[in-house]
Motif scaffolding. Sequence first.
Motif, PDB file in Angstrom:
ATOM      1  N   GLU A  39     -18.838 -17.002   6.025  1.00 22.60           N
ATOM      2  CA  GLU A  39     -18.302 -17.570   4.784  1.00 22.60           C
ATOM      3  C   GLU A  39     -16.859 -18.006   5.006  1.00 22.60           C
ATOM      4  N   GLU A  56     -12.314 -16.926  -4.431  1.00 24.22           N
ATOM      5  CA  GLU A  56     -13.713 -17.355  -4.262  1.00 24.22           C
ATOM      6  C   GLU A  56     -14.231 -16.964  -2.881  1.00 24.22           C
ATOM      7  N   HIS A  57     -13.419 -17.194  -1.863  1.00 26.82           N
ATOM      8  CA  HIS A  57     -13.795 -16.832  -0.495  1.00 26.82           C
ATOM      9  C   HIS A  57     -14.035 -15.329  -0.388  1.00 26.82           C
ATOM     10  N   ARG A 101     -17.353 -14.273  -1.774  1.00 28.93           N
ATOM     11  CA  ARG A 101     -18.451 -14.645  -0.881  1.00 28.93           C
ATOM     12  C   ARG A 101     -18.513 -13.714   0.325  1.00 28.93           C
ATOM     13  N   GLU A 152     -21.559 -11.279   1.390  1.00 27.95           N
ATOM     14  CA  GLU A 152     -22.181 -11.429   2.715  1.00 27.95           C
ATOM     15  C   GLU A 152     -22.062 -10.144   3.521  1.00 27.95           C
TER      16      GLU A 152
END
Length: 208
Positions: A147, A36-37, A40, A44
Amino acid sequence: MHPSLLAIKQSMVFTGQLERDIIDLLTLYNCPRTAEHSLRVGDEAARLAARFNGDTEHARTAGLLHDISAIIPNSDRIRFARELHIDILPEESAFPMIIHQKLSRIIARDLFQIRDPSILNAIGCHTTLQADPSPLDLIVFVADKIEWDQPGTPPYLDALLKRLDVSLESGAFVYIDYLWRQKERLKVIHPWLSDAYRQLKANLADAD
């Protein structure tokens, strides 16, 4: 390919679809939060690249892959790095988490067939930055700090976002300065971080 990497490669079917393969590999190795990180950070990084006239695809690729070495347990990282003939600094031996950026670089190159040096370099310094960073190095570094992978809102985030209105370098320096102000409490100070801190500080002072 090194046997350690070959074993990882053989643990799943790689489709050639980068995002899918990254998510599947991280999920297979019980790293869903890292997956998930990484999504993101990839998004970004692409946004920052568009804002600062960079290559959005290169930025997204580096962002997606920056933490791919999460599949290697922290306790195994130094051994793994030795097997892959990665140069290990004393600070990395003392605090193996930091070497994950170098491991991610090799995994991106050998498992995901990333050949562009700018992408690999950005992956390889995304935690500490380094002296003379490229625009892509800065983009991935800053995206990772925006993030971040910890609960809650980063304590430096408002200042970092505000300084991005000045430049990428100014935004990056906010995070490095945040660490520098508490360096006595950190387990180690990576020499690349020290180099980046001193150079950015001097460059930004000259620009004022």
